[in-house]
Write a protein that holds these residues in place. Structure first.
Motif, PDB file in Angstrom:
ATOM      1  N   GLY A  26       0.823  -1.207   0.000  1.00 35.16           N
ATOM      2  CA  GLY A  26       0.000   0.000   0.000  1.00 35.16           C
ATOM      3  C   GLY A  26       0.853   1.250   0.000  1.00 35.16           C
ATOM      4  O   GLY A  26       2.036   1.203  -0.378  1.00 35.16           O
ATOM      5  N   GLY A  27       0.256   2.353   0.450  1.00 33.50           N
ATOM      6  CA  GLY A  27       0.946   3.652   0.439  1.00 33.50           C
ATOM      7  C   GLY A  27       2.078   3.707   1.455  1.00 33.50           C
ATOM      8  O   GLY A  27       2.341   2.742   2.182  1.00 33.50           O
ATOM      9  N   TRP A  79       9.305  -7.800  -2.341  1.00 37.12           N
ATOM     10  CA  TRP A  79       8.627  -8.065  -3.614  1.00 37.12           C
ATOM     11  C   TRP A  79       7.181  -8.472  -3.358  1.00 37.12           C
ATOM     12  O   TRP A  79       6.712  -8.479  -2.214  1.00 37.12           O
ATOM     13  N   GLN A  80       6.442  -8.838  -4.423  1.00 35.75           N
ATOM     14  CA  GLN A  80       5.008  -9.107  -4.279  1.00 35.75           C
ATOM     15  C   GLN A  80       4.676 -10.519  -4.765  1.00 35.75           C
ATOM     16  O   GLN A  80       4.214 -10.712  -5.897  1.00 35.75           O
ATOM     17  N   PRO A  81       4.875 -11.509  -3.872  1.00 35.20           N
ATOM     18  CA  PRO A  81       4.671 -12.905  -4.269  1.00 35.20           C
ATOM     19  C   PRO A  81       3.223 -13.204  -4.673  1.00 35.20           C
ATOM     20  O   PRO A  81       2.994 -14.144  -5.443  1.00 35.20           O
ATOM     21  N   CYS A 118       5.909  -5.924   0.897  1.00 25.75           N
ATOM     22  CA  CYS A 118       6.173  -4.570   0.415  1.00 25.75           C
ATOM     23  C   CYS A 118       5.971  -3.559   1.554  1.00 25.75           C
ATOM     24  O   CYS A 118       6.776  -3.518   2.462  1.00 25.75           O
ATOM     25  N   ARG A 119       4.915  -2.754   1.538  1.00 27.35           N
ATOM     26  CA  ARG A 119       4.658  -1.882   2.682  1.00 27.35           C
ATOM     27  C   ARG A 119       4.623  -2.696   3.979  1.00 27.35           C
ATOM     28  O   ARG A 119       5.068  -2.243   5.035  1.00 27.35           O
ATOM     29  N   GLY A 120       4.094  -3.907   3.916  1.00 30.78           N
ATOM     30  CA  GLY A 120       4.004  -4.760   5.104  1.00 30.78           C
ATOM     31  C   GLY A 120       5.371  -5.100   5.670  1.00 30.78           C
ATOM     32  O   GLY A 120       5.547  -5.216   6.893  1.00 30.78           O
TER      33      GLY A 120
END
Ligand SMILES: [Mn+2]
Length: 241
Positions: free
Chosen positions: A66-67, A214-216, A111-113
């Motif tokens: 997210g942001g 990254w975004q699995p 990512c943001r997490g």
């Protein structure tokens, strides 16, 4: 086989008729479902009491992308390079992080997490990679399902055990990255330019505390991405049932 309940954090945005919307890319819910979990979306705007009630019922949390996190959270100053900052989301996710660690139950950050895990435990971020580390690769441009750069995974780490490889190719859709790593976390994967791409909590009593840059969820056709979600859900199930 019982299906573990996984809380997912979500975003807030205002649509073109000024209605506030809570939303999340569906790929996260699909990834959790395919790995054998039940995704439960956690609204924003909740009190700490309400969040506590949720924590007692779920078996793990996925901190989604997210942001940007408000730089105040890590001792920085607000900048016009920050995108879609939401102080309420920062508050809720950092509270959930601390509670899930106390519980202790498995958590995964994407990512943001991944940034929330680091900032929530006292680390900091580069506000913008291309400004703060100008010699870096382009980390922002990859289409969701396009592999953008390799990451090298630290031998012996939990991530290495899950993925079973020293190096994998990943997508890349972030303009921020971890600067100072929080105490209690280990850096377990790097891009070739030195940008930190995965972190974990070693010897965590909740057995799975991991964040990836990254975004699995957008790479489920690739085995390393599926293996990551599978390991997360399996741990959540094992410790709950
Ligand atoms: Mn990247």
């Amino acid at each position: 086989m019982p299906l573990p309940l996984i809380g997912l954090t979500i975003s807030r945005y205002t649509d073109d008729v000024s209605t506030s919307q809570l939303s999340m890319p569906e790929a996260y819910a699909q990834a959790i479902t395919k790995a054998g979990g039940v995704p439960l979306l956690i609204p924003l705007g909740l009190t700490e009491d309400a969040l506590q009630r949720i924590i007692t019922r779920i078996d793990g949390i996925l901190f989604t992308g997210g942001g940007d996190i408000h730089p105040e959270r890590y001792g920085g100053a607000m900048s016009n390079q920050c995108q879609s900052v939401d102080a309420d989301r920062d508050r809720i996710e950092i509270f959930l992080l601390r509670q899930i660690i106390q519980a202790p139950k498995p958590f995964l950050g994407i990512c943001r997490g991944c940034h929330i895990i680091n900032v929530g435990l006292g680390g900091s971020l580069y506000i913008d990679i291309s400004t703060d580390r100008p010699k870096s690769l382009e980390h922002r441009r990859s289409r969701r399902d396009v592999l953008a750069h390799p990451v090298r995974i630290k031998e012996g780490s939990q991530l290495a055990k899950i993925i079973g490889a020293e190096e994998i190719e990943v997508n890349s859709r972030h303009h921020q990255a971890i600067q100072k790593l929080a105490a209690g976390l280990t850096a377990v994967a790097f891009a070739p330019d030195g940008v930190l791409e995965a972190i974990e909590m070693p010897d965590y009593s909740g057995f799975f505390g991991l964040g990836v840059q990254w975004q699995p969820e957008d790479m489920l056709e690739h085995k390393p991405a599926r293996d990551l979600f599978r390991a997360f859900i399996q741990t959540a199930r094992d410790i709950s049932f």
